[in-house]
Design a protein around this motif. Structure first.
Motif, PDB file in Angstrom:
ATOM      1  N   THR A 184     -15.737  -8.378  -3.354  1.00  0.00           N
ATOM      2  CA  THR A 184     -14.919  -9.690  -3.560  1.00  0.00           C
ATOM      3  C   THR A 184     -13.565  -9.599  -4.749  1.00  0.00           C
ATOM      4  OG1 THR A 184     -16.629  -9.684  -5.676  1.00  0.00           O
ATOM      5  CG2 THR A 184     -17.166 -10.850  -3.811  1.00  0.00           C
ATOM      6  N   LEU A 185     -13.619  -8.475  -5.496  1.00  0.00           N
ATOM      7  CA  LEU A 185     -12.405  -8.155  -6.007  1.00  0.00           C
ATOM      8  C   LEU A 185     -11.334  -7.937  -5.124  1.00  0.00           C
ATOM      9  CD1 LEU A 185     -10.525  -7.731  -8.834  1.00  0.00           C
ATOM     10  CD2 LEU A 185     -11.506  -5.298  -8.640  1.00  0.00           C
ATOM     11  N   ALA A 186     -11.660  -7.141  -4.072  1.00  0.00           N
ATOM     12  CA  ALA A 186     -10.607  -6.457  -3.341  1.00  0.00           C
ATOM     13  C   ALA A 186     -10.100  -7.926  -2.470  1.00  0.00           C
ATOM     14  CB  ALA A 186     -11.198  -5.474  -2.143  1.00  0.00           C
ATOM     15  N   SER A 187     -10.788  -8.827  -2.106  1.00  0.00           N
ATOM     16  CA  SER A 187     -10.324 -10.155  -1.335  1.00  0.00           C
ATOM     17  C   SER A 187      -9.202 -10.745  -2.476  1.00  0.00           C
ATOM     18  CB  SER A 187     -11.805 -10.940  -0.939  1.00  0.00           C
ATOM     19  OG  SER A 187     -11.224 -12.123  -0.424  1.00  0.00           O
ATOM     20  N   ASP A 188      -9.897 -10.930  -3.664  1.00  0.00           N
ATOM     21  CA  ASP A 188      -8.837 -11.624  -4.563  1.00  0.00           C
ATOM     22  C   ASP A 188      -7.566 -10.938  -4.820  1.00  0.00           C
ATOM     23  OD1 ASP A 188     -10.774 -13.716  -4.981  1.00  0.00           O
ATOM     24  OD2 ASP A 188     -10.790 -13.460  -7.011  1.00  0.00           O
ATOM     25  N   VAL A 189      -7.628  -9.575  -4.741  1.00  0.00           N
ATOM     26  CA  VAL A 189      -6.629  -8.854  -4.745  1.00  0.00           C
ATOM     27  C   VAL A 189      -5.402  -9.028  -3.656  1.00  0.00           C
ATOM     28  CG1 VAL A 189      -5.260  -6.401  -4.710  1.00  0.00           C
ATOM     29  CG2 VAL A 189      -7.243  -7.106  -6.272  1.00  0.00           C
ATOM     30  N   ASP A 190      -6.171  -9.144  -2.484  1.00  0.00           N
ATOM     31  CA  ASP A 190      -5.371  -9.183  -1.078  1.00  0.00           C
ATOM     32  C   ASP A 190      -4.479 -10.518  -1.132  1.00  0.00           C
ATOM     33  OD1 ASP A 190      -4.809  -8.557   1.635  1.00  0.00           O
ATOM     34  OD2 ASP A 190      -6.439 -10.267   2.009  1.00  0.00           O
ATOM     35  N   LYS A 191      -5.442 -11.699  -1.736  1.00  0.00           N
ATOM     36  CA  LYS A 191      -5.011 -13.001  -1.444  1.00  0.00           C
ATOM     37  C   LYS A 191      -3.748 -13.105  -2.498  1.00  0.00           C
ATOM     38  CE  LYS A 191      -9.467 -15.033  -0.231  1.00  0.00           C
ATOM     39  NZ  LYS A 191     -10.664 -16.030  -0.826  1.00  0.00           N
ATOM     40  N   GLY A 192      -4.001 -12.629  -3.707  1.00  0.00           N
ATOM     41  CA  GLY A 192      -2.986 -12.606  -4.679  1.00  0.00           C
ATOM     42  C   GLY A 192      -1.604 -11.859  -4.157  1.00  0.00           C
ATOM     43  N   ASN A 193      -1.807 -10.843  -3.445  1.00  0.00           N
ATOM     44  CA  ASN A 193      -0.723 -10.106  -3.158  1.00  0.00           C
ATOM     45  C   ASN A 193       0.004 -10.724  -2.005  1.00  0.00           C
ATOM     46  OD1 ASN A 193      -0.704  -8.034  -4.760  1.00  0.00           O
ATOM     47  ND2 ASN A 193      -1.633  -6.559  -3.002  1.00  0.00           N
ATOM     48  N   LYS A 194      -0.576 -11.487  -0.992  1.00  0.00           N
ATOM     49  CA  LYS A 194      -0.169 -12.282   0.097  1.00  0.00           C
ATOM     50  C   LYS A 194       0.570 -13.588  -0.540  1.00  0.00           C
ATOM     51  CE  LYS A 194      -3.085 -10.440   3.689  1.00  0.00           C
ATOM     52  NZ  LYS A 194      -4.199 -10.654   4.440  1.00  0.00           N
ATOM     53  N   SER A 195      -0.110 -14.116  -1.608  1.00  0.00           N
ATOM     54  CA  SER A 195       0.648 -15.475  -2.136  1.00  0.00           C
ATOM     55  C   SER A 195       1.876 -15.275  -3.187  1.00  0.00           C
ATOM     56  CB  SER A 195      -0.455 -16.207  -2.624  1.00  0.00           C
ATOM     57  OG  SER A 195      -1.059 -15.405  -4.019  1.00  0.00           O
ATOM     58  N   GLY A 196       2.098 -13.794  -3.141  1.00  0.00           N
ATOM     59  CA  GLY A 196       3.277 -13.521  -4.045  1.00  0.00           C
ATOM     60  C   GLY A 196       3.060 -13.320  -5.648  1.00  0.00           C
TER      61      GLY A 196
ATOM     62  N   SER B 145     -18.889 -10.361   5.908  1.00  0.00           N
ATOM     63  CA  SER B 145     -17.593 -11.278   6.210  1.00  0.00           C
ATOM     64  C   SER B 145     -16.385 -10.454   5.246  1.00  0.00           C
ATOM     65  CB  SER B 145     -18.069 -12.729   5.841  1.00  0.00           C
ATOM     66  OG  SER B 145     -18.266 -13.041   4.554  1.00  0.00           O
ATOM     67  N   TYR B 146     -16.745 -10.179   4.010  1.00  0.00           N
ATOM     68  CA  TYR B 146     -15.763  -9.651   3.183  1.00  0.00           C
ATOM     69  C   TYR B 146     -15.101  -8.282   3.828  1.00  0.00           C
ATOM     70  CZ  TYR B 146     -16.666 -13.030  -0.632  1.00  0.00           C
ATOM     71  OH  TYR B 146     -16.649 -14.119  -1.421  1.00  0.00           O
ATOM     72  N   HIS B 147     -16.165  -7.630   4.291  1.00  0.00           N
ATOM     73  CA  HIS B 147     -15.847  -6.248   5.055  1.00  0.00           C
ATOM     74  C   HIS B 147     -14.957  -6.480   6.296  1.00  0.00           C
ATOM     75  CE1 HIS B 147     -17.687  -3.565   1.918  1.00  0.00           C
ATOM     76  NE2 HIS B 147     -18.975  -4.439   2.298  1.00  0.00           N
ATOM     77  N   LYS B 148     -15.240  -7.482   6.993  1.00  0.00           N
ATOM     78  CA  LYS B 148     -14.664  -7.681   8.085  1.00  0.00           C
ATOM     79  C   LYS B 148     -13.276  -8.311   7.847  1.00  0.00           C
ATOM     80  CE  LYS B 148     -18.583  -8.681  11.145  1.00  0.00           C
ATOM     81  NZ  LYS B 148     -19.262  -9.751  12.125  1.00  0.00           N
ATOM     82  N   ASN B 149     -13.119  -9.278   7.044  1.00  0.00           N
ATOM     83  CA  ASN B 149     -11.580  -9.735   6.604  1.00  0.00           C
ATOM     84  C   ASN B 149     -10.872  -8.745   5.879  1.00  0.00           C
ATOM     85  OD1 ASN B 149     -12.495 -12.384   7.629  1.00  0.00           O
ATOM     86  ND2 ASN B 149     -13.187 -13.242   5.680  1.00  0.00           N
ATOM     87  N   LEU B 150     -11.474  -7.897   5.341  1.00  0.00           N
ATOM     88  CA  LEU B 150     -10.583  -6.758   4.578  1.00  0.00           C
ATOM     89  C   LEU B 150     -10.152  -5.836   5.468  1.00  0.00           C
ATOM     90  CD1 LEU B 150     -12.669  -6.756   1.204  1.00  0.00           C
ATOM     91  CD2 LEU B 150     -10.218  -7.327   1.465  1.00  0.00           C
ATOM     92  N   THR B 151     -10.869  -5.299   6.281  1.00  0.00           N
ATOM     93  CA  THR B 151     -10.724  -4.203   7.327  1.00  0.00           C
ATOM     94  C   THR B 151      -9.376  -4.935   8.437  1.00  0.00           C
ATOM     95  OG1 THR B 151     -12.500  -4.686   8.437  1.00  0.00           O
ATOM     96  CG2 THR B 151     -12.596  -2.433   7.189  1.00  0.00           C
ATOM     97  N   ALA B 152      -9.844  -6.421   8.654  1.00  0.00           N
ATOM     98  CA  ALA B 152      -8.722  -6.774   9.604  1.00  0.00           C
ATOM     99  C   ALA B 152      -7.520  -6.776   8.977  1.00  0.00           C
ATOM    100  CB  ALA B 152      -9.177  -8.062   9.846  1.00  0.00           C
ATOM    101  N   SER B 153      -7.470  -6.616   7.560  1.00  0.00           N
ATOM    102  CA  SER B 153      -6.158  -6.835   7.085  1.00  0.00           C
ATOM    103  C   SER B 153      -5.427  -5.465   6.898  1.00  0.00           C
ATOM    104  CB  SER B 153      -6.248  -7.626   5.518  1.00  0.00           C
ATOM    105  OG  SER B 153      -6.693  -9.031   5.623  1.00  0.00           O
ATOM    106  N   GLY B 154      -6.177  -4.490   7.308  1.00  0.00           N
ATOM    107  CA  GLY B 154      -5.538  -3.069   7.282  1.00  0.00           C
ATOM    108  C   GLY B 154      -6.159  -2.029   6.363  1.00  0.00           C
ATOM    109  N   TYR B 155      -6.833  -2.624   5.326  1.00  0.00           N
ATOM    110  CA  TYR B 155      -7.205  -1.555   4.181  1.00  0.00           C
ATOM    111  C   TYR B 155      -8.317  -0.577   4.711  1.00  0.00           C
ATOM    112  CZ  TYR B 155      -5.133  -5.403   1.482  1.00  0.00           C
ATOM    113  OH  TYR B 155      -4.303  -6.205   0.951  1.00  0.00           O
ATOM    114  N   ARG B 156      -8.234   0.717   3.729  1.00  0.00           N
ATOM    115  CA  ARG B 156      -9.020   1.708   4.304  1.00  0.00           C
ATOM    116  C   ARG B 156     -10.555   1.555   3.391  1.00  0.00           C
ATOM    117  NH1 ARG B 156      -6.991   6.249   2.140  1.00  0.00           N
ATOM    118  NH2 ARG B 156      -8.359   7.576   3.401  1.00  0.00           N
ATOM    119  N   VAL B 157     -11.508   1.831   4.193  1.00  0.00           N
ATOM    120  CA  VAL B 157     -12.947   1.594   3.470  1.00  0.00           C
ATOM    121  C   VAL B 157     -13.863   2.893   3.807  1.00  0.00           C
ATOM    122  CG1 VAL B 157     -14.989  -0.141   3.407  1.00  0.00           C
ATOM    123  CG2 VAL B 157     -12.567  -0.942   4.079  1.00  0.00           C
ATOM    124  N   LEU B 158     -14.379   3.384   2.776  1.00  0.00           N
ATOM    125  CA  LEU B 158     -15.238   4.321   2.735  1.00  0.00           C
ATOM    126  C   LEU B 158     -16.765   3.902   2.076  1.00  0.00           C
ATOM    127  CD1 LEU B 158     -16.384   7.162   3.324  1.00  0.00           C
ATOM    128  CD2 LEU B 158     -15.460   7.785   1.115  1.00  0.00           C
TER     129      LEU B 158
END
Length: 494
Positions: free
Chosen positions: A196-208, A398-411
């Motif tokens: 959930t945090l990763a999703s917020d960071v991703d959205k924040g970066n994309k929104s500038g 759904s979070y994992h799917k969206n984040l991996t689709a955005s190119g983030y590495r996941v372990l």
């Protein structure tokens, strides 16, 4: 004349470079610098900082004061990754990881009452290869606090929002680390915190949003994910580990029809009760480990524990504890208000807990002064009962799917002897993503020995097990943990 002039120019350039380096290394707030720690003698192998980042409480409420302890990398902090570490609960302090898992020190319990634990450098600290921020989150956990306890009513989405604000302000205070690769890591209920945090960071970066966080990926250990996969994991795990008989397993399979967490059949309930009786007394966080029995909960310990040299007033040498975990048997995280561990323990006795070392050390006045913990934060406890916490983010798939689709590495990693969040459920949901297998199931090696198993998927998504480890992997397998952690951060094959 040309040679002296050239030398003069070189000296000027060197002075400018030195000034730049000095500015770059001293940009961190010096008032947060930790210079010594009670119980430890010697020099720190890297710089430590601790303190608070204040964020807006919202709706005209008082601000929230989020506490962090930052350990700079012992290798090359100017270029090494920065990792945010989160323990779970919900409601548990990330000092769990600092004290008992992958922090810079190992703690030896005090020999006499009134003394402090003794600290030694941890040769397998994750700060060997990365800088780490240990964050107490949300407000009300550990040393994080608010002047208005109404801020302690929160949930998944608010916690992610607040932690994102924390990160933005933290990088403003530590601008020298903005360019470093950034990762998020955590375990147990942080299986919700992290995506959930990763999703917020991703959205924040994309929104500038500024500063731009150089976010590259995340890792989750023995983490909650989805109530169906998590809730159905225990029965197959215990059968595969030889903890229940074929008869018990087949009975549950028939009566529950594969649904062990949200059943309506009374016969299913009876079958699961038999399984729970068979599992009674095991350490659910590592089925190979003995249990610590609190002397206040029993007047006499079993003979088997006496033979181990354990008495009513002496804990086992290896600290194992309940707090910081996800749930008791057959209770996956469902939507809505989540009962916290202190609340659960009012009506349920769960063995195998002992968090005395951390509690003694972190409630010492000199320690709290050294790490800049505000007295207003109150007494430190590993897990708080003060929150009203709502699971409102749903399944993490759904979070994992969206984040991996955005190119983030996941372990996604699992200690394979954890009965709290069994690897069987994690293996099932990682497979359910449907990604192509690019590294077929195989062993991975540490010090010429099989350390676990790994399966690599497309989209930089990896599932890994650690052989013989329990719920808190670095606590049980510190050397192997540092090895897979460092390899993964560096993009090397595990």
């Amino acid at each position: 004349m040309e040679k002296p002039r050239l030398m003069f120019l070189i000296i000027i350039l060197l002075c400018m470079l030195c000034c730049f380096i000095n500015i770059n290394t001293e940009a961190a707030p010096q008032g947060s610098l930790v210079t010594s720690l009670p119980g430890f003698s010697g020099s720190f192998p890297s710089k430590h900082y601790a303190g608070y980042v204040t964020i807006d409480g919202g709706d005209s409420q008082p601000s929230k004061n989020l506490y962090y302890y930052f350990v700079a990398s012992e290798k090359n902090p100017s270029v090494d990754p920065v990792v945010l570490w989160l323990n779970g609960g919900p409601g548990c302090s990330s000092f769990d990881g600092f004290v008992y898992e992958q922090g810079p020190f190992n703690f030896d319990a005090a020999k006499q009452e009134g003394e402090l634990p003794t600290l030694h450098l941890n040769p397998y600290s994750w700060s060997k290869v990365s800088s780490i921020i240990y964050l107490d989150s949300p407000a009300g956990v550990g040393f994080s606090y608010s002047a208005n306890t109404s801020n302690y009513e929160t949930g998944d989405l608010q916690t992610a929002f607040d932690t994102h604000l924390f990160l933005l302000k933290w990088f403003e205070q530590f601008p020298e680390f903005v360019g470093n690769e950034f990762y998020i890591a955590g375990e147990s209920y942080a299986g919700v915190y992290v995506p959930t945090l990763a999703s917020d960071v991703d959205k924040g970066n994309k929104s500038g949003v500024k500063p731009v966080i150089n976010f590259k990926g995340y890792m989750v250990g023995n983490g909650v994910c989805d109530r169906s996969f998590d809730g159905n994991a225990l029965v197959p795990f215990t059968h595969g580990m030889g903890l229940i008989s074929d008869q018990l397993y087949k009975s549950a399979e028939v009566e529950c029809k594969g649904n062990y967490y949200n059943y309506s059949s009374s016969n299913c309930g009876l079958a699961l009760n038999k399984i729970e009786k068979a599992l009674h007394g095991l350490n659910i966080y590592d089925i190979l480990e003995p249990c610590y029995h609190n002397p206040n909960t029993s007047s006499e310990l079993p003979e088997s524990f006496k033979q181990l040299g354990t008495s009513n007033d002496k804990s086992l040498s290896v600290r194992k504890r309940m707090f910081g975990r996800a749930w008791p048997y057959r209770a996956p995280v469902k939507d809505g208000l989540i009962p916290l561990w202190p609340q659960l323990l009012e009506s349920v006795h769960v063995p195998c807990i002992d968090d005395g070392v951390a509690t003694v050390w972190l409630n010492n006045k000199q320690v709290r002064k050294a790490i800049h913990a505000d007295p207003e934060s109150g007494e430190w406890s590993l897990c708080t009962g003060n929150l009203r916490y709502y699971h409102n983010a749903g399944s993490m798939i759904s979070y994992h799917k969206n984040l991996t689709a955005s190119g983030y590495r996941v372990l996604i990693y699992s200690g394979d002897h954890d009965m709290c969040v069994p690897f069987t459920g994690t293996q099932a949901w990682t497979e359910s993503l449907g990604y192509k297998i690019v590294d077929e199931w195989r062993s991975w090696i540490s010090s010429d020995q099989v350390a676990g198993y790994i399966q690599g998927y497309a989209n930089n998504f990896t599932f890994l097990t650690i052989k013989g480890a329990g719920h808190t992997v670095p606590e049980y397998k510190p050397r192997e943990s540092l090895e897979f952690y460092s390899r993964w951060l560096q993009g090397q094959t595990i």
